[in-house]
Design a protein around this motif. Sequence first.
Motif, PDB file in Angstrom:
ATOM      1  N   SER A  30      61.785  42.593  44.108  1.00 28.45           N
ATOM      2  CA  SER A  30      61.465  43.307  45.337  1.00 28.45           C
ATOM      3  C   SER A  30      60.117  44.020  45.216  1.00 28.45           C
ATOM      4  O   SER A  30      59.290  43.995  46.137  1.00 28.45           O
ATOM      5  CB  SER A  30      62.566  44.322  45.651  1.00 28.45           C
ATOM      6  N   ALA A  31      59.859  44.642  44.052  1.00 28.94           N
ATOM      7  CA  ALA A  31      58.578  45.320  43.814  1.00 28.94           C
ATOM      8  C   ALA A  31      57.427  44.318  43.835  1.00 28.94           C
ATOM      9  O   ALA A  31      56.333  44.616  44.328  1.00 28.94           O
ATOM     10  CB  ALA A  31      58.621  46.068  42.480  1.00 28.94           C
ATOM     11  N   ASN A  32      57.672  43.124  43.311  1.00 33.34           N
ATOM     12  CA  ASN A  32      56.632  42.093  43.318  1.00 33.34           C
ATOM     13  C   ASN A  32      56.338  41.596  44.730  1.00 33.34           C
ATOM     14  O   ASN A  32      55.184  41.311  45.069  1.00 33.34           O
ATOM     15  CB  ASN A  32      57.048  40.917  42.430  1.00 33.34           C
ATOM     16  N   PHE A  33      57.384  41.450  45.538  1.00 32.28           N
ATOM     17  CA  PHE A  33      57.174  41.064  46.939  1.00 32.28           C
ATOM     18  C   PHE A  33      56.304  42.108  47.638  1.00 32.28           C
ATOM     19  O   PHE A  33      55.360  41.766  48.358  1.00 32.28           O
ATOM     20  CB  PHE A  33      58.519  40.938  47.664  1.00 32.28           C
ATOM     21  N   SER A 138      38.149  40.175  36.777  1.00 29.72           N
ATOM     22  CA  SER A 138      39.248  40.607  35.918  1.00 29.72           C
ATOM     23  C   SER A 138      40.050  39.389  35.461  1.00 29.72           C
ATOM     24  O   SER A 138      39.739  38.258  35.806  1.00 29.72           O
ATOM     25  CB  SER A 138      40.168  41.564  36.686  1.00 29.72           C
ATOM     26  N   ASN A 139      41.082  39.654  34.690  1.00 26.70           N
ATOM     27  CA  ASN A 139      41.954  38.552  34.259  1.00 26.70           C
ATOM     28  C   ASN A 139      43.085  38.322  35.248  1.00 26.70           C
ATOM     29  O   ASN A 139      44.055  37.649  34.947  1.00 26.70           O
ATOM     30  CB  ASN A 139      42.536  38.825  32.867  1.00 26.70           C
ATOM     31  N   THR A 147      50.783  33.801  34.524  1.00 31.33           N
ATOM     32  CA  THR A 147      51.929  34.160  33.677  1.00 31.33           C
ATOM     33  C   THR A 147      53.171  34.410  34.519  1.00 31.33           C
ATOM     34  O   THR A 147      54.266  33.921  34.213  1.00 31.33           O
ATOM     35  CB  THR A 147      51.614  35.415  32.840  1.00 31.33           C
ATOM     36  N   LEU A 148      53.002  35.169  35.597  1.00 24.49           N
ATOM     37  CA  LEU A 148      54.151  35.514  36.431  1.00 24.49           C
ATOM     38  C   LEU A 148      54.704  34.284  37.143  1.00 24.49           C
ATOM     39  O   LEU A 148      55.920  34.131  37.273  1.00 24.49           O
ATOM     40  CB  LEU A 148      53.754  36.589  37.444  1.00 24.49           C
ATOM     41  N   ILE A 149      53.845  33.397  37.591  1.00 25.94           N
ATOM     42  CA  ILE A 149      54.310  32.161  38.228  1.00 25.94           C
ATOM     43  C   ILE A 149      55.160  31.361  37.245  1.00 25.94           C
ATOM     44  O   ILE A 149      56.223  30.836  37.591  1.00 25.94           O
ATOM     45  CB  ILE A 149      53.119  31.316  38.728  1.00 25.94           C
ATOM     46  N   GLY A 150      54.701  31.267  35.998  1.00 28.45           N
ATOM     47  CA  GLY A 150      55.459  30.538  34.983  1.00 28.45           C
ATOM     48  C   GLY A 150      56.824  31.132  34.739  1.00 28.45           C
ATOM     49  O   GLY A 150      57.826  30.414  34.631  1.00 28.45           O
ATOM     50  N   LEU A 151      56.892  32.462  34.671  1.00 26.87           N
ATOM     51  CA  LEU A 151      58.176  33.131  34.435  1.00 26.87           C
ATOM     52  C   LEU A 151      59.107  32.982  35.634  1.00 26.87           C
ATOM     53  O   LEU A 151      60.323  32.804  35.476  1.00 26.87           O
ATOM     54  CB  LEU A 151      57.948  34.613  34.122  1.00 26.87           C
ATOM     55  N   LEU A 152      58.558  33.072  36.837  1.00 26.54           N
ATOM     56  CA  LEU A 152      59.381  32.874  38.038  1.00 26.54           C
ATOM     57  C   LEU A 152      59.976  31.473  38.065  1.00 26.54           C
ATOM     58  O   LEU A 152      61.139  31.286  38.436  1.00 26.54           O
ATOM     59  CB  LEU A 152      58.540  33.125  39.291  1.00 26.54           C
ATOM     60  N   SER A 206      55.527  41.580  35.381  1.00 25.52           N
ATOM     61  CA  SER A 206      55.502  42.168  36.726  1.00 25.52           C
ATOM     62  C   SER A 206      54.734  43.481  36.741  1.00 25.52           C
ATOM     63  O   SER A 206      53.995  43.773  37.683  1.00 25.52           O
ATOM     64  CB  SER A 206      56.930  42.404  37.224  1.00 25.52           C
ATOM     65  N   GLU A 207      54.896  44.281  35.698  1.00 21.31           N
ATOM     66  CA  GLU A 207      54.174  45.553  35.619  1.00 21.31           C
ATOM     67  C   GLU A 207      52.666  45.319  35.576  1.00 21.31           C
ATOM     68  O   GLU A 207      51.897  46.026  36.224  1.00 21.31           O
ATOM     69  CB  GLU A 207      54.642  46.343  34.403  1.00 21.31           C
ATOM     70  N   LYS A 208      52.233  44.315  34.804  1.00 16.47           N
ATOM     71  CA  LYS A 208      50.808  43.977  34.747  1.00 16.47           C
ATOM     72  C   LYS A 208      50.314  43.495  36.106  1.00 16.47           C
ATOM     73  O   LYS A 208      49.221  43.860  36.573  1.00 16.47           O
ATOM     74  CB  LYS A 208      50.565  42.894  33.705  1.00 16.47           C
ATOM     75  N   TYR A 209      51.125  42.679  36.759  1.00 14.45           N
ATOM     76  CA  TYR A 209      50.784  42.147  38.076  1.00 14.45           C
ATOM     77  C   TYR A 209      50.638  43.273  39.095  1.00 14.45           C
ATOM     78  O   TYR A 209      49.657  43.337  39.843  1.00 14.45           O
ATOM     79  CB  TYR A 209      51.879  41.176  38.490  1.00 14.45           C
ATOM     80  N   GLN A 210      51.597  44.184  39.097  1.00 12.01           N
ATOM     81  CA  GLN A 210      51.559  45.290  40.056  1.00 12.01           C
ATOM     82  C   GLN A 210      50.403  46.244  39.777  1.00 12.01           C
ATOM     83  O   GLN A 210      49.779  46.761  40.710  1.00 12.01           O
ATOM     84  CB  GLN A 210      52.903  46.021  40.036  1.00 12.01           C
ATOM     85  N   ARG A 211      50.085  46.464  38.492  1.00 12.32           N
ATOM     86  CA  ARG A 211      48.935  47.311  38.148  1.00 12.32           C
ATOM     87  C   ARG A 211      47.627  46.684  38.616  1.00 12.32           C
ATOM     88  O   ARG A 211      46.738  47.367  39.123  1.00 12.32           O
ATOM     89  CB  ARG A 211      48.875  47.554  36.635  1.00 12.32           C
ATOM     90  N   ALA A 212      47.512  45.368  38.442  1.00  9.92           N
ATOM     91  CA  ALA A 212      46.297  44.669  38.858  1.00  9.92           C
ATOM     92  C   ALA A 212      46.091  44.793  40.363  1.00  9.92           C
ATOM     93  O   ALA A 212      44.968  45.019  40.833  1.00  9.92           O
ATOM     94  CB  ALA A 212      46.371  43.198  38.451  1.00  9.92           C
ATOM     95  N   ILE A 213      47.170  44.658  41.115  1.00 10.39           N
ATOM     96  CA  ILE A 213      47.072  44.786  42.568  1.00 10.39           C
ATOM     97  C   ILE A 213      46.764  46.229  42.956  1.00 10.39           C
ATOM     98  O   ILE A 213      45.969  46.494  43.862  1.00 10.39           O
ATOM     99  CB  ILE A 213      48.371  44.298  43.243  1.00 10.39           C
TER     100      ILE A 213
END
Length: 225
Positions: A30-33, A138-139, A147-152, A206-213
Motif C-alpha cells: 500500500s505504501a508503494n502504491f 541517481s540510482n 530491484t523492486l520490480i524483480g521482488l514483486l 520498498s524503503e529505498k524506493y520510497q526514499r528515492a521518491i
Amino acid sequence: MALSDLLYPDNPRRKQELIHLHQELLDCMSANFHATNELVGVLNKHLGCTITPIEMRETSTVKENCDIIIQVMSEIQHQVQKIDSDMKEKLEPVLYQKLYDIKEPELEKIAIAQRVFSIILGEATSTAAMVALKLLGSNFLTLTVSTLIGLLAQIGASVLGGVSITIIGLGLEMILHAILGAVERSQLLTAVRSYEKHLAEFKAASEKYQRAIHEVTSLVRQQVQ
C-alpha cells in the motif's frame, strides 16, 4: 478446533503468524502504491508524461496487485529512459556529458536540461529540469526500481501470489485447502518461511524506493514554496 490442530497444536499459531506476515506485506504494498502515485503526479505535471495513477484492488490477489504496480513502474522506467534519449538527441555531446559530471555546477546542469525541455514541451520550468536531473543522476532507475520490480515478480510467483489481499481467511484456505495433519504442518512451515524471506527483502527494497521518491517530491515542494 480442527482435528489437525489437535494433533499439531502449533498450527493455529502458525496460521496467526501467516496472517500477521500477510498484513505486513499488504501495508508495504500500500505504501508503494502511494509513493508511486506521488511520482506519477510529478512526472505528469512537470515532465509532460501521461501515466495513469494506480489503486490497490481489494478483491484481487497479491499477484494481480503486484502486476499492477510492476506495469506502472515499467512505464516510469520507459519515461525516464525517453528523457535521457531526448537529452542525448538534442544536446551536443559535450553538454550531454555535463549532465552526468558530478563536478559540474548544479545550476549549469539545470540550465542545460531546461533548454531541452523548452524544446520538447514548448515551455519548461527549472523545476522540470531539476526533477529530470534527479531521476537521471541517481540510482533510482538502474537499481531501486529494477530491484523492486524483480521482488514483486518473485512474490507474485510464490505461494503468496494466489492469496486475496483482503479476505485473509479465504486466502489462507487457498493455501491450506484439503491439507490435514503433517501435510498441513509442512505446508504452513513452507508458507511462513516464504513470507519471511520475501517480506524481509521486499521491505528493505520498498524503503529505498520510497526514499528515492521522497527526495524527488521534496525537491518539487521546495521549488514551489
